[in-house]
Design a protein around this motif. Structure first.
Motif, PDB file in Angstrom:
ATOM      1  N   ASP A 212       0.670  -1.090   0.485  1.00 11.76           N
ATOM      2  CA  ASP A 212       0.227  -0.022  -0.087  1.00 11.76           C
ATOM      3  C   ASP A 212       0.926   1.071  -0.030  1.00 11.76           C
ATOM      4  O   ASP A 212       1.777   1.254   0.949  1.00 11.76           O
ATOM      5  CB  ASP A 212      -0.661   0.320   1.359  1.00 11.76           C
ATOM      6  N   ALA A 213       0.800   2.204  -1.116  1.00  8.75           N
ATOM      7  CA  ALA A 213       1.909   3.674  -0.611  1.00  8.75           C
ATOM      8  C   ALA A 213       1.791   3.910   0.237  1.00  8.75           C
ATOM      9  O   ALA A 213       2.678   4.474   0.589  1.00  8.75           O
ATOM     10  CB  ALA A 213       1.280   3.738  -2.168  1.00  8.75           C
TER      11      ALA A 213
ATOM     12  N   GLY B 252       8.312   8.140   5.217  1.00  9.21           N
ATOM     13  CA  GLY B 252       8.123   9.312   5.446  1.00  9.21           C
ATOM     14  C   GLY B 252       8.018   9.958   3.774  1.00  9.21           C
ATOM     15  O   GLY B 252       8.574   8.702   3.029  1.00  9.21           O
ATOM     16  N   THR B 253       8.294  11.702   3.224  1.00 16.01           N
ATOM     17  CA  THR B 253       7.551  11.811   1.586  1.00 16.01           C
ATOM     18  C   THR B 253       8.999  12.885   1.831  1.00 16.01           C
ATOM     19  O   THR B 253       9.350  12.945   2.787  1.00 16.01           O
ATOM     20  CB  THR B 253       6.570  11.910   1.853  1.00 16.01           C
ATOM     21  N   PRO B 254       9.470  12.979   0.366  1.00 17.87           N
ATOM     22  CA  PRO B 254       9.115  12.338  -0.162  1.00 17.87           C
ATOM     23  C   PRO B 254       9.997  11.096  -0.246  1.00 17.87           C
ATOM     24  O   PRO B 254      10.830  10.545   0.075  1.00 17.87           O
ATOM     25  CB  PRO B 254       9.550  12.739  -1.467  1.00 17.87           C
ATOM     26  N   LEU B 255       9.517  10.383  -1.206  1.00 18.14           N
ATOM     27  CA  LEU B 255       9.289   8.681  -1.356  1.00 18.14           C
ATOM     28  C   LEU B 255       9.742   8.024  -2.694  1.00 18.14           C
ATOM     29  O   LEU B 255       8.937   7.981  -3.262  1.00 18.14           O
ATOM     30  CB  LEU B 255       8.510   7.602  -0.839  1.00 18.14           C
TER      31      LEU B 255
END
Length: 91
Positions: free
Chosen positions: A27-28, A36-39
């Motif tokens: 699941d994104a 965390g992001t950005p990923l």
């Protein structure tokens, strides 16, 4: 009955399940929450598929071909190891 086509980008390894984006079966959103992001998520199978398609496209050419890989764009050792394995398998 309403038929809806899948988005153009849906393919094995990148799809929608129960309205959720899934990357390599994961699941994104869960990945983003965990890391965390950005990923950036890389699909090693997709790298291998693309490399095999490139090898197949170059095979009929009666001249040596040189393929360059942008290490700066993809510096992950796992990606490089997978591509090197394909290169050695092709020889």
């Amino acid at each position: 009955m309403v038929l809806t086509a899948a988005p153009w980008w849906v393919r094995p390894g990148l799809d929608i399940e129960d309205g959720r984006l899934r990357i390599c079966g994961q699941d994104a959103e869960a990945l983003a929450r965990e890391h965390g992001t950005p990923l950036f998520v890389y699909d090693q199978r997709r790298f291998a598929e693309n490399a095999r398609r490139l090898q197949a496209a170059l095979a009929p050419i009666d001249r040596p071909a040189v393929v360059r890989f942008a290490l700066k764009a993809n510096p992950l050792p796992e990606v490089l190891e997978g591509l090197l394995a394909l290169l050695h398998a092709a020889r």
